[in-house]
Design a protein around this motif. Structure first.
Motif, PDB file in Angstrom:
ATOM      1  N   GLU A  48       0.827  -1.209   0.000  1.00  0.00           N
ATOM      2  CA  GLU A  48       0.000   0.000   0.000  1.00  0.00           C
ATOM      3  C   GLU A  48       0.866   1.267   0.000  1.00  0.00           C
ATOM      4  OE1 GLU A  48      -2.876   0.791  -0.644  1.00  0.00           O
ATOM      5  OE2 GLU A  48      -3.507   2.561   0.449  1.00  0.00           O
ATOM      6  N   LEU A  50       3.769   1.550  -1.386  1.00  0.00           N
ATOM      7  CA  LEU A  50       4.211   1.617  -2.770  1.00  0.00           C
ATOM      8  C   LEU A  50       3.103   2.187  -3.665  1.00  0.00           C
ATOM      9  CD1 LEU A  50       6.931   0.269  -3.860  1.00  0.00           C
ATOM     10  CD2 LEU A  50       5.438  -1.467  -4.828  1.00  0.00           C
ATOM     11  N   ALA A  51       1.897   1.666  -3.439  1.00  0.00           N
ATOM     12  CA  ALA A  51       0.751   2.072  -4.263  1.00  0.00           C
ATOM     13  C   ALA A  51       0.424   3.545  -4.045  1.00  0.00           C
ATOM     14  CB  ALA A  51      -0.460   1.199  -3.937  1.00  0.00           C
ATOM     15  N   ARG A  52       0.483   3.974  -2.800  1.00  0.00           N
ATOM     16  CA  ARG A  52       0.132   5.361  -2.493  1.00  0.00           C
ATOM     17  C   ARG A  52       1.160   6.333  -3.055  1.00  0.00           C
ATOM     18  NH1 ARG A  52      -3.398   5.863   2.052  1.00  0.00           N
ATOM     19  NH2 ARG A  52      -2.858   8.069   2.135  1.00  0.00           N
ATOM     20  N   GLU A  54       2.737   5.983  -5.823  1.00  0.00           N
ATOM     21  CA  GLU A  54       2.436   6.124  -7.245  1.00  0.00           C
ATOM     22  C   GLU A  54       1.156   6.919  -7.445  1.00  0.00           C
ATOM     23  OE1 GLU A  54       2.407   2.448  -9.420  1.00  0.00           O
ATOM     24  OE2 GLU A  54       1.863   3.429 -11.304  1.00  0.00           O
ATOM     25  N   ARG A  55       0.172   6.620  -6.621  1.00  0.00           N
ATOM     26  CA  ARG A  55      -1.152   7.205  -6.808  1.00  0.00           C
ATOM     27  C   ARG A  55      -1.190   8.668  -6.376  1.00  0.00           C
ATOM     28  NH1 ARG A  55      -6.817   5.457  -5.381  1.00  0.00           N
ATOM     29  NH2 ARG A  55      -7.571   7.200  -4.144  1.00  0.00           N
TER      30      ARG A  55
END
Lengths: 90, 407, 383
Positions: A48, A50-52, A54-55
């Protein structure tokens, strides 16, 4: 690589992001406190983060570098490397 | 009358709505040949997704298959379930009047229910706000409609139980259906599962780093994840003496099942708890590790699942691990239908005498340890007597069904 | 088909614990007060979802998440899961004696929910449409989009390692969960099960009811959760737990017809009859009925007709929906909780009560519930 290679504002942003994912107050995190050992982070939360990145911040981190992001300082270093945020002054 | 707890339960009808074809014979032929049901996604716009293949069902014509449901009134998952159930009943040769007059019901597993319907509504929400939602679609959303569709299509008057324990849901449903017949609560039960390919699961698995790009390679050294997939599957469960009396073809006997929960983590499986689930299934079925001739693995193709699953199996079976393969190598991960397709494959393996393959396996991951036979390539001729069908899920929901050859 | 081998009388299920979260507040006393008053106090407007349609809503006023569940581990959970976690927390906290750790291996969970958190799944789905790239979703919200999230989280938080089932039964979800629990206990898969139903009030669900025109005018869209500790008599006796209620039978039927409405009252009547027979009691033993579809257009009359066909019009009615709103998947559990709450106020004079439910999908269900001998004890934990 020095860990203080991004601006204070970016550091604050990253600290807030990580704190939200790990369900902490930003002040609970130190630069060297271990996400897993001291804050109980799990694999899903690691993904998460990592995802955040990028997002929310548009910073793409390769999966293989995720293993370095075990502390806030680790996150600063990895992000600095991939975001083009590095400054000489920190 | 036999002691209710002693009623034996057999599988006499099989139905599949799958990427390998419609009907159990088409599905089985695909499995035996090691054929792939994976194709470019048509179910949603894949623009922006780096990975664009899935195990979709393309040649499903509900109007041809269904006799009572109006396809316009039901979501894709409900139609998959009802279609598979209609096929299973036809396969079993049970007269329709017998179904509606008797004490028959259904238990159908699902992960995301009518996800394709929800996604159409979401698009309407994004475009025009909630007030623009189509009421006819809204009525199709509740997941309970999946089992209700089966009962409606077949005129069943008993349980209509949709079980939503994610990717082990079909095994949960089969366990419940088995108990209903075994205890005399029902004389016939349809057990199975249904799910539809959807954008949100594709995005979620991609984001978790658990989605393969082109090929799902369970147990392979180079495995990279799952492929999302869909379908509907149904098994007709019937009391043994009744089946024999009407001269039914019996594919297999259901010996029992085990269910438990890791209770540790929403997405990371635990080998110890899975081993406990295997032991619970063995106890319930009255068998031991030495009796098991084949394991139809959960085998998703993610590095973690497959390693954990083999570790759990090793904990129970020691170094004598039965052949263990994953049909997800061919059809991808059909989510709530996955363990139902596994059970169907087990029934056919027991009935026709073969071991389903891990079709895409090139090199077994050496980290899985010695003695792991994943039946690479195509089906292998064999005479398995007892098969063990695995289903695991997000949330640590483990469910295992044990099936035996009749002879 | 002949050869029906259904056992006449089934093993009853002992309800030894109950946690309830509703528009009336937290706990059985709050529920009894609201049912007694015929209404629940409306919470502050902030308790309602934004973007809700202009129809009555009935929200849980204050979930007190941190107080019941602690500060950590709840930030990214959805409301469906939080409602159920608080209800389970209350059910377990009120259990006397408490559930020891070793017993949690053979304790299960069976939660009724029609669609999981429709808010979570549709919001997750929405992200794939509105983000710059479709996969820029929140990884840690992905499990929330799956229907078993709530039941699995109950297991994780409470270390409950047995069977873990999520039953999507629509209007009958809670009854389906109790029926499922009875079966797994009867078949030896578990000694006890935390069983109940949950429904979350969201803009999505409120709009769905509004647009599908499902509710009678004036009926609020509600939410809530009731969870029961359901045990075999043997397990309850061995632990020495007092019994709040005995579930004698839990029967479900489907119309199996093309037009389910047409046959729904007949199906329910058959269900009630069979449930009474399998409980070893007769229609005259029924003292109270807690019907489910009291707020739903079209279903209310059908349900009443089905019940009256078997037990007549004499039993009193405990109507939950006028007080808590339409609580859909949680309905059956809240109906049972309302009966138990009432029995703590006015010890019942023998007999049994029915919890009934009918759904638009053509399903009908009935619980037969016996109050404890000597009235229910007041032993809910207060804070």
């Amino acid at each position: 690589m020095s860990q203080a290679t991004i601006t204070a504002q970016h550091r604050r942003q990253l600290r807030d992001l990580v704190a939200d994912v790990l369900e902490l107050e930003p002040g609970d995190l130190t630069e060297t406190s271990s996400f897993v050992d001291e804050h109980g982070a799990d694999s899903l939360q690691a993904i998460e983060i990592l995802a955040r990145l990028e997002r929310d911040l548009g910073v793409l981190i390769p999966q293989e570098d995720a293993s370095e992001m075990t502390t806030l300082a680790g996150v600063y270093a990895v992000v600095a490397r991939h975001a083009g945020w590095a400054t000489a002054h920190g | 009358m036999a002691e209710p707890t002693g009623r034996r339960v057999v599988v006499t009808g099989l139905g599949a709505v799958s990427s390998l074809g419609i009907g159990a014979p088409a599905f089985t032929a695909g499995i035996r040949a090691g054929r792939s049901g994976v194709s470019r996604i048509r179910g949603f716009d894949t623009t922006g997704f780096p990975h664009t293949v899935a195990g979709e069902v393309h040649d499903f014509a509900p109007r041809r298959l269904l006799r009572r449901l109006d396809p316009d009134e039901w979501g894709r998952s409900s139609l998959f379930a009802a279609g598979a159930a209609r096929l299973a009943v036809a396969d079993a040769g049970v007269r329709p009047a017998e179904l509606s007059a008797g004490n028959a019901g259904s238990a159908i597993g699902t992960t995301s229910g009518e996800s394709a319907v929800i996604e159409r509504l979401t698009a309407q929400w994004v475009e025009g706000g909630f007030k623009e939602l189509d009421p006819a679609l809204v009525r199709q959303v509740p997941a309970n409609r999946i089992a209700a569709a089966v009962n409606r299509e077949l005129g069943l008057t008993g349980d209509a139980q949709t079980i939503a324990t994610a990717c082990s849901a079909s095994n949960y449903a089969l366990g419940y259906a088995y108990d209903m017949v075994r205890t005399g609560e029902a004389d016939l039960m349809i057990g199975g599962g249904a799910d539809s390919v959807n954008r949100w699961a594709h995005a979620g698995f991609y984001r978790l780093g658990a989605l393969a790009e082109q090929v799902c390679r369970p147990f392979d050294v180079d495995r990279t994840g799952i492929l999302t997939a869909e379908g509907g599957v149904a098994l007709l469960l019937e009391e043994h003496d009744h089946a024999i009396a009407r001269g039914a073809r019996v594919y297999a006997e259901v010996l029992g099942y085990g269910v438990n929960c890791d209770a540790l983590h929403p997405v990371a499986p635990d080998p110890g708890r899975i081993a406990e689930c295997i032991r619970a299934a063995h106890r319930n079925a009255g068998v031991g590790p030495d009796d098991i001739d084949y394991i139809c693995a959960h085998g998703t193709g993610t590095p973690t699942n497959d390693a954990t699953e083999i570790q759990a199996v090793r904990e129970v079976f020691g170094d004598r691990i039965p052949p263990i393969s994953s049909i997800k190598s061919m059809i991808g991960h059909t989510m709530g239908a996955a363990s139902g397709f596994g059970a169907l494959a087990c029934c056919m393996a027991l009935y026709e005498g073969f071991l389903p393959p891990t079709a895409t396996l090139a090199e077994v991951d050496p980290r899985l340890g010695d003695g792991v036979d994943c039946v690479p390539g195509r089906a292998r001729a064999a005479r398995p007597r007892i098969a063990q069908n695995h289903g695991f899920a997000f949330g640590g929901n483990n469910a295992i069904v044990i099936l035996r050859r009749m002879s | 088909m002949t050869g029906l081998a259904t056992r006449t009388v089934v093993e009853p299920l002992m309800i030894t614990g109950c946690g309830v979260v509703s528009a009336a507040g937290i706990g059985l006393d709050a529920l009894a007060d609201a049912i007694g008053a015929g209404r629940a106090d409306q919470p502050a407007a902030s308790a309602f979802p934004e973007d809700a349609p202009p129809i009555p809503l009935a929200a849980v006023p204050d979930l007190k998440v941190a107080e019941h569940l602690g500060a950590k581990g709840t930030r990214h959970l959805d409301r469906t899961t939080l409602l159920a976690l608080v209800a389970c927390n209350r059910a377990l906290a009120g259990l006397v004696p408490a559930l020891p750790e070793p017993d949690r291996a053979r304790t299960g969970v069976a939660i009724g929910t029609s669609t999981g958190s429709i808010r979570s799944s549709s919001e997750f789905s929405r992200e794939t449409l509105v983000q710059a790239l479709p996969y820029l979703v929140r990884a840690n919200l992905f499990p929330n989009s799956v229907m078993n999230c709530c039941a699995a989280r109950i297991a994780i938080v409470n270390g409950i390692r047995g069977v873990n089932a999520t039953l999507a039964g629509g209007q009958l979800s809670s009854l389906a969960a109790l029926r499922y629990a009875r079966n797994v206990i009867d078949r030896g898969h578990a000694d006890r099960v935390l069983a109940g139903g949950v429904e979350e009030l969201s803009a999505q669900s409120a709009w769905a009811w509004h647009l599908a025109r499902g509710l009678s005018p004036g009926t609020a869209v509600g939410e809530g959760c009731a969870v029961f500790v359901a045990e075999s008599r043997r397990a309850a006796d061995r632990a020495g737990r007092p019994v709040l209620a005995e579930v004698l039978a839990c029967e479900v039927r489907s119309t199996g017809g093309d037009d389910p409405r047409h046959q729904l009252s007949t199906a329910l009547a058959g269900c009630v009859e069979r449930a009474l027979r399998r409980s070893g009691v007769g229609p005259d033993d029924v003292r109270e009925v807690a019907p489910g579809a009291t707020g739903q257009r079209g279903l209310r009359a059908l349900e009443r007709r089905g019940v009256r066909a078997v037990v007549g019009g004499r039993p009193g009615e405990v109507r939950v929906a006028p007080v808590l709103g339409e609580t859909f998947s949680a309905g059956g559990a809240l109906q049972l909780a309302a009966l138990i709450a009432g029995w703590r106020r006015r010890p019942p004079a023998g007999g049994v009560a029915l919890v009934t439910s009918v759904g638009h999908d053509g399903t009908a269900g009935c619980l037969v519930v016996r109050p404890p001998a000597g009235g229910a004890e007041r032993r809910e934990v207060r804070r």
